[in-house]
Design an enzyme around this catalytic site. Sequence first.
Site, mmCIF file in Angstrom:
data_model
loop_
_atom_site.group_PDB
_atom_site.id
_atom_site.type_symbol
_atom_site.label_atom_id
_atom_site.label_comp_id
_atom_site.label_asym_id
_atom_site.label_seq_id
_atom_site.Cartn_x
_atom_site.Cartn_y
_atom_site.Cartn_z
ATOM 1 C CG MET A 22 -1.959 1.083 1.158
ATOM 2 S SD MET A 22 -2.962 1.126 2.636
ATOM 3 C CE MET A 22 -1.765 1.662 3.860
ATOM 4 C CG HIS A 23 2.461 1.978 -3.497
ATOM 5 N ND1 HIS A 23 3.667 1.339 -3.319
ATOM 6 C CD2 HIS A 23 1.771 1.216 -4.385
ATOM 7 C CE1 HIS A 23 3.716 0.251 -4.075
ATOM 8 N NE2 HIS A 23 2.580 0.159 -4.738
#
Length: 312
Positions: free
Chosen positions: A240-241
């Site tokens: 999850m960036h």
Amino acid sequence: QHRVIFDTDPGLDDAVAILFLLGASADIELLGLTTVAGNVGVELTTRNARIVCEWAGRGDVPVYAGADRPLVQPYQGAEHVHGASGLDGTPLHEPAMPVRAEHAVDFIIDTLRREPAGSVTLCPVGPLSNIALALRRAPDIAARIGRIVLMGGGYFAGGNMTPAAEFNIHTDPHAADIVLRSGAPIVMLPLDVTHQATTTPARVELLRGLSNRCGPLAAALLTSLERYDVQKLGQDGAPMHDPCVIAYLLRPELFRGREVNVVVELAGHYTTGATVVDWHGESGRAPNALYLSEVDADGLFQLMADALSHLP
Ligand code: BDR
Ligand code: CA
């Protein structure tokens, strides 16, 4: 209270980051959302930014459309990850809230010149085209930026567009080069961190289980992101960036990193868009960024669930 311009290309994980940001409005004042061509074209990222604001009941957020292509390279999207709409797997609608008339780059320049020097944080989570264009048009703003807290790059984890390069930097490496050389204080959240913040079933359940609309929406966005990455990486959840940027603003102690020199490869045979991180101080070049490399991922997801619980 942080005062933030959020520069984004929604994008599934961008959308989660926007919800996180709006849920944290007690600690973060959002001065404006600026959009850029990245995961999908700028028409769509501008539409998607407004859709997400409306999910959160925040049709009042000023949204400014920005660059429709990188500075030098031809534009190339990431529809294979985020779907043709940019928000695949979610209930889309035609947004009613307006796009502001001012161009995103003008908004960034005007805001930095108007607000007290050092008081505004830029949070880019897409290609750095808007920020670089602003710095080129108005070099005086470099000294007025409080901090740039960005998602981009990778070193220990390698790349996700090529073996060497991460998407945001690879898409507009010349823009990233301008930003990294600007002299503004920079914090980088690279793949090294975001690949630790994986969407395991238990973490996504924290969001899906919230008794509002936005928690399950965030879970749907992350589940949609998994279609691509879990298959590719073969692990228990996708990286999850972009939400990592919001988590860093709220709780920097969840992260660890080093002040180092970072440059972007602009002319490699195999490595264009790679971030070259001088982790061991071998180059003699002065540090220009706080490069984060570790995160307490469970702490991050708990923080995000708490923020999202404040939304409708
Ligand atoms: C970055 O690329 C985009 O696809 C994501 O939204 C994120 O900003 C990760 O490399
Ligand atoms: Ca993004």
